[in-house]
Design a protein around this motif. Sequence first.
Motif, PDB file in Angstrom:
ATOM      1  N   LEU A 178     108.014 -48.370 -68.897  1.00 29.79           N
ATOM      2  CA  LEU A 178     107.889 -48.408 -67.447  1.00 29.79           C
ATOM      3  C   LEU A 178     109.192 -47.860 -66.879  1.00 29.79           C
ATOM      4  O   LEU A 178     110.276 -48.170 -67.382  1.00 29.79           O
ATOM      5  CB  LEU A 178     107.670 -49.853 -66.985  1.00 29.79           C
ATOM      6  CG  LEU A 178     106.305 -50.437 -67.381  1.00 29.79           C
ATOM      7  CD1 LEU A 178     106.301 -51.950 -67.220  1.00 29.79           C
ATOM      8  CD2 LEU A 178     105.202 -49.820 -66.526  1.00 29.79           C
ATOM      9  N   GLU A 183     111.011 -48.424 -64.387  1.00 35.90           N
ATOM     10  CA  GLU A 183     112.066 -49.332 -63.909  1.00 35.90           C
ATOM     11  C   GLU A 183     112.994 -49.712 -65.058  1.00 35.90           C
ATOM     12  O   GLU A 183     114.089 -50.222 -64.836  1.00 35.90           O
ATOM     13  CB  GLU A 183     111.474 -50.582 -63.246  1.00 35.90           C
ATOM     14  CG  GLU A 183     110.464 -51.352 -64.067  1.00 35.90           C
ATOM     15  CD  GLU A 183     109.042 -50.874 -63.819  1.00 35.90           C
ATOM     16  OE1 GLU A 183     108.852 -49.662 -63.613  1.00 35.90           O
ATOM     17  OE2 GLU A 183     108.122 -51.710 -63.849  1.00 35.90           O
ATOM     18  N   ASN A 184     112.564 -49.451 -66.289  1.00 33.40           N
ATOM     19  CA  ASN A 184     113.413 -49.760 -67.442  1.00 33.40           C
ATOM     20  C   ASN A 184     114.200 -48.545 -67.950  1.00 33.40           C
ATOM     21  O   ASN A 184     114.845 -48.615 -68.988  1.00 33.40           O
ATOM     22  CB  ASN A 184     112.562 -50.353 -68.572  1.00 33.40           C
ATOM     23  CG  ASN A 184     111.973 -51.702 -68.178  1.00 33.40           C
ATOM     24  OD1 ASN A 184     112.567 -52.430 -67.389  1.00 33.40           O
ATOM     25  ND2 ASN A 184     110.803 -52.024 -68.697  1.00 33.40           N
ATOM     26  N   MET A 185     114.130 -47.437 -67.246  1.00 32.89           N
ATOM     27  CA  MET A 185     114.919 -46.258 -67.615  1.00 32.89           C
ATOM     28  C   MET A 185     116.399 -46.522 -67.375  1.00 32.89           C
ATOM     29  O   MET A 185     116.763 -47.172 -66.392  1.00 32.89           O
ATOM     30  CB  MET A 185     114.542 -45.055 -66.739  1.00 32.89           C
ATOM     31  CG  MET A 185     113.213 -44.453 -67.008  1.00 32.89           C
ATOM     32  SD  MET A 185     113.221 -43.259 -68.362  1.00 32.89           S
ATOM     33  CE  MET A 185     111.457 -42.878 -68.361  1.00 32.89           C
ATOM     34  N   THR A 186     117.222 -45.957 -68.239  1.00 34.56           N
ATOM     35  CA  THR A 186     118.675 -46.039 -68.081  1.00 34.56           C
ATOM     36  C   THR A 186     119.257 -44.633 -68.260  1.00 34.56           C
ATOM     37  O   THR A 186     118.547 -43.725 -68.719  1.00 34.56           O
ATOM     38  CB  THR A 186     119.291 -46.940 -69.170  1.00 34.56           C
ATOM     39  OG1 THR A 186     119.040 -46.327 -70.443  1.00 34.56           O
ATOM     40  CG2 THR A 186     118.675 -48.334 -69.147  1.00 34.56           C
ATOM     41  N   TRP A 211     117.754 -40.877 -69.786  1.00 36.78           N
ATOM     42  CA  TRP A 211     117.859 -39.527 -69.201  1.00 36.78           C
ATOM     43  C   TRP A 211     118.371 -38.551 -70.253  1.00 36.78           C
ATOM     44  O   TRP A 211     117.861 -37.428 -70.379  1.00 36.78           O
ATOM     45  CB  TRP A 211     118.834 -39.506 -68.015  1.00 36.78           C
ATOM     46  CG  TRP A 211     118.543 -40.456 -66.897  1.00 36.78           C
ATOM     47  CD1 TRP A 211     117.350 -41.071 -66.617  1.00 36.78           C
ATOM     48  CD2 TRP A 211     119.471 -40.918 -65.905  1.00 36.78           C
ATOM     49  NE1 TRP A 211     117.485 -41.876 -65.517  1.00 36.78           N
ATOM     50  CE2 TRP A 211     118.773 -41.800 -65.053  1.00 36.78           C
ATOM     51  CE3 TRP A 211     120.817 -40.662 -65.644  1.00 36.78           C
ATOM     52  CZ2 TRP A 211     119.382 -42.435 -63.969  1.00 36.78           C
ATOM     53  CZ3 TRP A 211     121.423 -41.287 -64.561  1.00 36.78           C
ATOM     54  CH2 TRP A 211     120.708 -42.176 -63.731  1.00 36.78           C
ATOM     55  N   ASP A 259     108.512 -45.288 -60.440  1.00 38.37           N
ATOM     56  CA  ASP A 259     109.555 -46.123 -59.839  1.00 38.37           C
ATOM     57  C   ASP A 259     110.924 -45.434 -59.797  1.00 38.37           C
ATOM     58  O   ASP A 259     111.612 -45.486 -58.782  1.00 38.37           O
ATOM     59  CB  ASP A 259     109.691 -47.451 -60.597  1.00 38.37           C
ATOM     60  CG  ASP A 259     108.778 -48.527 -60.021  1.00 38.37           C
ATOM     61  OD1 ASP A 259     107.644 -48.181 -59.652  1.00 38.37           O
ATOM     62  OD2 ASP A 259     109.202 -49.692 -59.941  1.00 38.37           O
ATOM     63  N   THR A 260     111.331 -44.840 -60.904  1.00 37.93           N
ATOM     64  CA  THR A 260     112.647 -44.194 -60.927  1.00 37.93           C
ATOM     65  C   THR A 260     112.532 -42.702 -61.237  1.00 37.93           C
ATOM     66  O   THR A 260     113.484 -42.086 -61.705  1.00 37.93           O
ATOM     67  CB  THR A 260     113.581 -44.857 -61.969  1.00 37.93           C
ATOM     68  OG1 THR A 260     113.049 -44.596 -63.278  1.00 37.93           O
ATOM     69  CG2 THR A 260     113.704 -46.360 -61.756  1.00 37.93           C
ATOM     70  N   TYR A 280     115.219 -40.498 -59.748  1.00 40.36           N
ATOM     71  CA  TYR A 280     116.531 -40.597 -60.415  1.00 40.36           C
ATOM     72  C   TYR A 280     116.547 -39.674 -61.645  1.00 40.36           C
ATOM     73  O   TYR A 280     117.501 -38.915 -61.866  1.00 40.36           O
ATOM     74  CB  TYR A 280     116.807 -42.031 -60.869  1.00 40.36           C
ATOM     75  CG  TYR A 280     117.032 -43.076 -59.794  1.00 40.36           C
ATOM     76  CD1 TYR A 280     118.315 -43.408 -59.383  1.00 40.36           C
ATOM     77  CD2 TYR A 280     115.968 -43.764 -59.220  1.00 40.36           C
ATOM     78  CE1 TYR A 280     118.541 -44.401 -58.428  1.00 40.36           C
ATOM     79  CE2 TYR A 280     116.175 -44.751 -58.269  1.00 40.36           C
ATOM     80  CZ  TYR A 280     117.454 -45.070 -57.874  1.00 40.36           C
ATOM     81  OH  TYR A 280     117.675 -46.041 -56.927  1.00 40.36           O
ATOM     82  N   ARG A 306     112.304 -38.432 -52.930  1.00 38.31           N
ATOM     83  CA  ARG A 306     112.445 -39.876 -52.928  1.00 38.31           C
ATOM     84  C   ARG A 306     111.055 -40.507 -52.869  1.00 38.31           C
ATOM     85  O   ARG A 306     110.173 -40.005 -52.184  1.00 38.31           O
ATOM     86  CB  ARG A 306     113.238 -40.275 -51.690  1.00 38.31           C
ATOM     87  CG  ARG A 306     113.884 -41.625 -51.782  1.00 38.31           C
ATOM     88  CD  ARG A 306     114.835 -41.866 -50.636  1.00 38.31           C
ATOM     89  NE  ARG A 306     115.466 -43.155 -50.813  1.00 38.31           N
ATOM     90  CZ  ARG A 306     114.855 -44.319 -50.585  1.00 38.31           C
ATOM     91  NH1 ARG A 306     113.612 -44.351 -50.139  1.00 38.31           N
ATOM     92  NH2 ARG A 306     115.490 -45.453 -50.806  1.00 38.31           N
ATOM     93  N   LYS A 307     110.895 -41.608 -53.552  1.00 43.58           N
ATOM     94  CA  LYS A 307     109.646 -42.373 -53.443  1.00 43.58           C
ATOM     95  C   LYS A 307     109.732 -43.197 -52.168  1.00 43.58           C
ATOM     96  O   LYS A 307     110.549 -44.099 -52.057  1.00 43.58           O
ATOM     97  CB  LYS A 307     109.478 -43.280 -54.665  1.00 43.58           C
ATOM     98  CG  LYS A 307     108.174 -44.083 -54.669  1.00 43.58           C
ATOM     99  CD  LYS A 307     107.955 -44.820 -55.978  1.00 43.58           C
ATOM    100  CE  LYS A 307     106.697 -45.667 -55.919  1.00 43.58           C
ATOM    101  NZ  LYS A 307     106.408 -46.340 -57.199  1.00 43.58           N
ATOM    102  N   GLU A 340     120.738 -42.199 -53.996  1.00 40.58           N
ATOM    103  CA  GLU A 340     120.318 -42.246 -55.391  1.00 40.58           C
ATOM    104  C   GLU A 340     120.768 -40.983 -56.132  1.00 40.58           C
ATOM    105  O   GLU A 340     121.142 -41.037 -57.308  1.00 40.58           O
ATOM    106  CB  GLU A 340     118.792 -42.367 -55.481  1.00 40.58           C
ATOM    107  CG  GLU A 340     118.199 -43.619 -54.824  1.00 40.58           C
ATOM    108  CD  GLU A 340     117.910 -43.458 -53.336  1.00 40.58           C
ATOM    109  OE1 GLU A 340     118.231 -42.400 -52.759  1.00 40.58           O
ATOM    110  OE2 GLU A 340     117.355 -44.413 -52.743  1.00 40.58           O
TER     111      GLU A 340
END
Lengths: 469, 469
Positions: free
Chosen positions: A168, A170-173, A177, A202-203, A206, A280-281, A422
């Motif tokens: 998911l 939201e768990n990207m770091t 990337w 979600d991200t 980013y 942007r979301k 962001e």
Amino acid sequence: MATILAGFEGLVMPGDELWGYTGEAARLLKEAGAEVGDRIRITKPDGTVYEGILMPRYALAQKPIIVVKLDNGYNIGVRVERGTRIEVVEKRRAKVGAVVTVPLLEESPPAGPKPRVYILGTGGTIASKVEYETGAVKPAMSAEELLEAVPEIGFIADIDAGVLFSILSENMTPSHWERIVDEVAKLIQEGYDGIVVAHGTDTMSYTAAALSFAFHRGLPVPVALVGAQRSSDRPSSDAAFNLHAAVLTAAKAPFAEVVVVMHGETGDTYALAHRGTKVRKMHTSRRDAFQSINALPLAKIWPQEGRIELLVKEYRERGREKLVVENGFDDRVALIKYYPGMKPEIIEFLVEQGYRGIVLEGTGLGHVGEWLVDSIKKAVDAGVVVVMTSQCLFGRVNMNVYASGRKLLAAGVIPGSDMLPEVAFVKLSWVLKRARDPEEAKRLMLENLAGEINPRHTVNLYPKWPHEP
Amino acid sequence: MATILAGFEGLVMPGDELWGYTGEAARLLKEAGAEVGDRIRITKPDGTVYEGILMPRYALAQKPIIVVKLDNGYNIGVRVERGTRIEVVEKRRAKVGAVVTVPLLEESPPAGPKPRVYILGTGGTIASKVEYETGAVKPAMSAEELLEAVPEIGFIADIDAGVLFSILSENMTPSHWERIVDEVAKLIQEGYDGIVVAHGTDTMSYTAAALSFAFHRGLPVPVALVGAQRSSDRPSSDAAFNLHAAVLTAAKAPFAEVVVVMHGETGDTYALAHRGTKVRKMHTSRRDAFQSINALPLAKIWPQEGRIELLVKEYRERGREKLVVENGFDDRVALIKYYPGMKPEIIEFLVEQGYRGIVLEGTGLGHVGEWLVDSIKKAVDAGVVVVMTSQCLFGRVNMNVYASGRKLLAAGVIPGSDMLPEVAFVKLSWVLKRARDPEEAKRLMLENLAGEINPRHTVNLYPKWPHEP
């Protein structure tokens, strides 16, 4: 009433239409009593016969084409013309169709080879399913399954697909990337004409910014990030439409940029290709959640018409640059949103913890409470790079107008121009991996590297807000 | 070419027009060779004579009225009709006009007493001037000076004015909110029919939310916050138009709510009265920076036509409630925006520092990286109230859809529905001053107290984004 057929997640099947078929194709299928999953035989006026499993199309595909899966595993699109006959050979039994791992064919392949597009799965809603124990949605579908769900993409390009990881978003770091940058670089080196990155929404912006900076010195083909706001097991899913548009962008767009390709409107009319540093979301659930801020999208993508409509004149041309990869993101960067009464202790804590960069999301033209200036100056003096952006999102930081801004400039804060908070955060994380000192970091933050700064705002860049009941 | 006349800050004087006069009024003044600051004599067809100093109007006032300051210090608006004559009695010398501290009069006062409106100055751009030593803009003008700059407001109401304090709004803190609440409450008790709070734009929406919660149990009259995006010494200032609209709202609006009154478009057509809990500054510099998010504005305000056009059916009626003041804001609340890779140490630090509340600005439907869940659960277990909002701004938090959200709910995070992150921050700060325990705080956060939660979103609440070159 819309229904979903197991095994065909990602497809809208309105009751009025026939599994996405409209017009003559729908009429013929109805007459024959054919349902998706049935084995059918299509006889063209010239006597050619196609036999296979009837596949669905996503909502309101307009070309008069019927898609069947042949016994050899290929999907084929058969054009319906006057005199075409359809019969049901066998009614469907259980779940239909296996995973398609081979390129799709057109009835009449176009002259010359098709572009080669790679769909790289990283997880997210475009590839998610209901977890039946809990009722929640979890990432599940492989990139290959997506290919089955959207036969249209096979008419555009030779598709290869693979899953890098499945999380998911939201768990990207920052380390995710880096893995995506490496994989995309490898695929480009392998000669693909475009890359689609399936990603949670979600991200996504980013990650799009991260890829934009990593490839800003040289990118020969488009990299299109795509996702879905409604998971692909729901009748209102935008997964199929978005994937179709993203593949079209990767295969045919004249620009070689990192873009986010998502619905432009709520209907299945056009998608938008947003520059990866300006998007942007903006909505938690709408299909047209992704919007460009302080810039126009690069293009409208009309997947059903196979058309790409450019909205800007300036872009990086496909095939012009050689690939240059500058990978690496520092994870000791914080994005701090200012609020009334915010205490200096938060800034001080970040400095103590060894953070190397802080992006402030200030108010208005780029301000924070004056009681923070001392702690910010101490941070800068300690070598922390501090960048100012605005929580307004629209417009541009200008720290020369008010006394507050001038004090911050004097303290060494770098004005972020019209960068989204962001994007400034991602950029600073990237910059700190390569600048030798804060001065070079400052120079890079002020420079427009990947379209993250739009020097010229026109009045029409601001949305039209709802003022009518 | 636009020019500014010293002593008349806040007024737009386009070269094509005559200091804000248009049509017949402008034509007559030009014919007479009259300039603002000249002593003129107006003779009406019936023989009535008005003599005084010609005052400017702000851009494009449409009524055929000429404003002169009489020798007794009153400003008067003289209607121009066929046969009206104007002569210049004496050319202006130096700076014209003293501070007007008395109510303005209409040529023909309306039957009955006018509403009484109080303009409370707190600082900001609507009351700022260039600091000539540095070239920067600083707050300076008193509320009384504003009254002189915008004679129109005297036709609407009997105006009193005073300055509570004068700070740039980025320097506002929860303790300033408390002082404003106390002062507004005092003025309402003194019997004013409406209150205008002149406020810097940077944190105006935070203060508007604070006042909304403080007065949510009982407010008999409108409280209109107003500011200017361009300082009142600049020709493009929106100070005069906005103040005019805010006074009209305070004096005449049928609703008794805390609202932000600012330009609705870039032109001087209408202003909008936004509900104090649903408004956000969305642009760093545009006049129409303030917009309602996830809700319609309450009304369009057409100051030049003296018209208030309601856009919603549900509002708190003027005169219906008795004043109830619940003042007090806890400053141990933080607003934390999530970003990829954010570390748990920031949450842990806040808990250690004794923060009592944390509003998270998560991604999408209300998510953060899964590695934060433990530290968030520990915070909740330690009695910290944690609320989730979305950095999308539009739409609504829904933490039941994905596994990430469900884990956060299980950890005790309170879903913030469609509350703006900034509003949830102010609300939590207010709630923590009165809830006896975290359970009561949770109940209050989930309850719609002051219109901060809009249970019903219609599709037309999303802006129309620019997709055309």
